[in-house]
Design a protein around this motif. Structure first.
Motif, short mmCIF file in Angstrom:
data_model
loop_
_atom_site.label_atom_id
_atom_site.label_comp_id
_atom_site.label_asym_id
_atom_site.label_seq_id
_atom_site.Cartn_x
_atom_site.Cartn_y
_atom_site.Cartn_z
N GLU A 84 0.88 -1.25 0.02
CA GLU A 84 -0.04 0.04 -0.15
C GLU A 84 0.86 1.17 0.01
O GLU A 84 0.59 2.04 -0.69
CB GLU A 84 -0.85 0.26 1.16
CG GLU A 84 -2.19 -1.09 1.05
CD GLU A 84 -3.16 -0.66 -0.06
OE1 GLU A 84 -3.24 0.28 -0.51
OE2 GLU A 84 -4.16 -1.43 -0.12
N ALA A 85 2.20 1.27 0.86
CA ALA A 85 2.80 2.45 0.68
C ALA A 85 3.49 2.65 -0.74
O ALA A 85 3.43 3.87 -0.97
CB ALA A 85 3.87 2.25 1.91
N ARG A 86 3.79 1.69 -1.42
CA ARG A 86 4.17 1.82 -2.60
C ARG A 86 3.31 2.27 -3.69
O ARG A 86 3.26 3.20 -4.37
CB ARG A 86 4.96 0.43 -3.14
CG ARG A 86 5.46 0.61 -4.64
CD ARG A 86 6.27 -0.88 -4.95
NE ARG A 86 5.65 -2.01 -4.58
CZ ARG A 86 4.46 -2.53 -4.96
NH1 ARG A 86 3.77 -2.09 -5.92
NH2 ARG A 86 3.96 -3.67 -4.28
N GLU A 87 1.95 1.53 -3.54
CA GLU A 87 0.85 1.84 -4.47
C GLU A 87 0.54 3.16 -4.17
O GLU A 87 -0.11 3.91 -5.23
CB GLU A 87 -0.24 1.11 -4.37
CG GLU A 87 0.16 -0.34 -4.99
CD GLU A 87 -0.76 -1.44 -4.72
OE1 GLU A 87 -0.88 -2.68 -5.17
OE2 GLU A 87 -1.82 -1.07 -4.25
N GLU A 88 0.14 3.74 -2.95
CA GLU A 88 -0.57 4.91 -2.63
C GLU A 88 0.36 6.07 -2.74
O GLU A 88 -0.29 7.07 -3.09
CB GLU A 88 -1.26 4.87 -1.30
CG GLU A 88 -2.36 3.80 -1.33
CD GLU A 88 -2.95 3.94 0.21
OE1 GLU A 88 -2.98 4.92 0.75
OE2 GLU A 88 -3.95 3.04 0.48
#
Length: 175
Positions: A84-88
């Motif tokens: 999620e940190a990478r995607e968002e």
């Protein structure tokens, strides 16, 4: 020794009793699965916390400040957080730099399934937060804990307060 051989008076004195009341969302008497969410508590060198302003049309908490967060999708909680940190936000986090800091067990609205919101802190990360999912988050900001933006998702505030006080667990919305 088997369980049947155990001294139940000693065991009962050591272990707390199981909860006797049903969850706030259980109305049929059947168990209700809990949704697992993961949240990133990220503090910069100035002690500011990363929060995102949710898109007005977001399914949950539009126009409200919140952690970078997501739901587990057939993955571990830490793997979900890293994804999620990478995607968002374009942040790269090594799973070894992640530590559990708080959980909020909540019923957001009466009649909805309960949720377990796990909050993790990353000690190190690479990248500068950028909006990569503009349909969910319109901006990222570093916020001082003593001057958090409003409106803030209530259970996120409860988690921040718990983390700052050194508590690991908060219940929210249970009757």
């Amino acid at each position: 020794m088997t369980f049947a051989d155990a001294d139940t008076t000693t065991t009962a004195a050591v272990r707390p009793p199981y909860p006797r009341s049903p969850s706030a969302a259980a109305t049929s008497g059947r168990p209700v699965p809990h949704t697992i969410g993961v949240h990133l508590y990220l503090e910069n060198a100035h002690g500011e916390i990363l929060l995102g302003l949710r898109h007005p049309d977001c399914a949950y908490a539009g126009r409200t400040w919140h952690f970078l967060a997501g739901h587990c999708e057939q993955e571990s909680a830490v793997a979900c957080l890293v994804r999620e940190a990478r995607e968002e936000a374009g942040l790269l986090i090594d799973p070894g730099d992640v530590a559990y800091v708080h959980a909020v067990h909540l019923v957001d609205t009466p009649g909805t399934p309960p949720r377990m919101q796990l909050v993790f802190r990353a000690r190190h990360w690479t990248g500068t937060p950028e909006v990569l999912e503009p349909d969910r988050c319109v901006s990222w900001s570093w916020c001082r804990s003593e001057a958090l933006p409003e409106p803030l998702v209530p259970y996120a505030r409860a988690a921040i307060d718990g983390i700052r006080a050194g508590r690991l667990y908060t219940e929210w919305g249970w009757t």
